[in-house]
Design a protein around this motif. Structure first.
Motif, mmCIF file in Angstrom:
data_model
loop_
_atom_site.group_PDB
_atom_site.id
_atom_site.type_symbol
_atom_site.label_atom_id
_atom_site.label_comp_id
_atom_site.label_asym_id
_atom_site.label_seq_id
_atom_site.Cartn_x
_atom_site.Cartn_y
_atom_site.Cartn_z
ATOM 1 N N ASP A 127 0.832 -1.206 0.000
ATOM 2 C CA ASP A 127 0.000 0.000 0.000
ATOM 3 C C ASP A 127 0.870 1.261 0.000
ATOM 4 O O ASP A 127 0.603 2.208 -0.720
ATOM 5 C CB ASP A 127 -0.911 0.033 1.231
ATOM 6 N N ARG A 128 1.894 1.264 0.818
ATOM 7 C CA ARG A 128 2.750 2.454 0.973
ATOM 8 C C ARG A 128 3.387 2.855 -0.348
ATOM 9 O O ARG A 128 3.431 4.021 -0.711
ATOM 10 C CB ARG A 128 3.828 2.169 2.027
ATOM 11 N N TRP A 129 3.912 1.879 -1.079
ATOM 12 C CA TRP A 129 4.637 2.179 -2.303
ATOM 13 C C TRP A 129 3.815 1.924 -3.570
ATOM 14 O O TRP A 129 4.331 2.043 -4.671
ATOM 15 C CB TRP A 129 5.954 1.411 -2.339
ATOM 16 N N GLY A 130 2.554 1.549 -3.408
ATOM 17 C CA GLY A 130 1.703 1.322 -4.570
ATOM 18 C C GLY A 130 2.185 0.178 -5.442
ATOM 19 O O GLY A 130 2.092 0.244 -6.668
ATOM 20 N N LYS A 136 -1.623 4.131 -3.865
ATOM 21 C CA LYS A 136 -0.735 4.405 -2.734
ATOM 22 C C LYS A 136 -1.557 4.863 -1.541
ATOM 23 O O LYS A 136 -2.494 5.644 -1.672
ATOM 24 C CB LYS A 136 0.285 5.478 -3.102
ATOM 25 N N ARG A 137 -1.197 4.332 -0.382
ATOM 26 C CA ARG A 137 -1.839 4.719 0.873
ATOM 27 C C ARG A 137 -0.776 4.691 1.948
ATOM 28 O O ARG A 137 -0.137 3.659 2.166
ATOM 29 C CB ARG A 137 -2.968 3.754 1.238
#
Length: 162
Positions: A127-130, A136-137
Motif C-alpha cells: 500500500d505504501r509504495w503502490g 498508494k496509501r
C-alpha cells in the motif's frame, strides 16, 4: 487506479467482510490438508498435489460457467498484466513453506498466526509504495498498532503453551 477519496469507498460491505472471514477459514483448511499431505510425501509433493487438485477444480468450475446462461450484454475487461500470473509461483511457495512449518512445533495455529503477520506487513508495504498497481496509501499509526497486536498474539500462540 482511482484514488480512495469517498468515505463510502473506505467501508467494506458486510458481504465482503463475511467473504474475507470465510476465506480465512478455507485457508486454514488448505494449510492443514497440505500439511498432512506434506507429512506423508514431503513439501514439494504437497505443492504438486494442491496445485494439481486446484487445476482440476478450476477446469470443472470453468466448464460449469460455460453452461450457465449468459446475459445479452458483455463488457470487455482489460487484460491482466503479465506479472500478475506470477501469483501461482507465490502460491506454490506458500504451500511448500506452510506444509513444512505446520508439521513443526509451530503447528497449524503458529504457522497461520505468523503467516497473518507476514501478510499484513507485506500489504502495508504494498500500500505504501503502490506495488503491483495498488493505489498508494500511507500507513497510519493504527495500522502499525494492529500489526504489533497481531505479532504479539502470534507470540502468545507460539510460546504461551507453557
Amino acid at each position: 487506479m482511482s484514488s480512495l477519496s469517498s468515505s463510502s469507498a473506505l467501508r467494506p460491505a458486510p458481504i465482503h467482510l463475511l467473504l474475507a472471514f470465510a476465506s480465512g477459514g478455507l485457508l486454514t483448511l488448505m494449510v492443514d490438508f497440505n500439511g498432512l499431505v506434506g507429512l506423508h510425501g514431503g513439501a514439494m509433493y504437497s505443492s504438486w498435489v494442491a496445485h494439481g487438485t486446484g487445476t482440476v477444480a478450476a477446469l470443472i468450475f470453468l466448464a460449469l460457467l460455460r453452461l450457465a446462461p449468459r446475459s445479452g450484454t458483455t463488457t470487455e475487461k482489460p487484460h491482466a498484466p503479465l506479472w500478475a500470473y506470477l501469483g501461482g509461483v507465490s502460491g506454490a511457495l506458500t504451500v511448500t513453506l506452510t506444509s513444512t512449518t505446520v508439521n513443526t512445533p509451530l503447528a497449524l495455529s503458529g504457522t497461520l498466526a505468523l503467516g497473518l503477520a507476514g501478510q499484513v506487513l507485506f500489504s502495508l508495504a504494498a500500500d505504501r509504495w503502490g506495488l503491483f498497481g495498488l493505489p498508494k496509501r500511507v500507513p497510519r499509526l493504527k495500522d502499525f498498532a494492529a500489526l504489533a497486536l497481531i505479532f504479539a498474539g502470534s507470540m502468545i500462540i507460539i510460546f504461551g503453551q507453557g
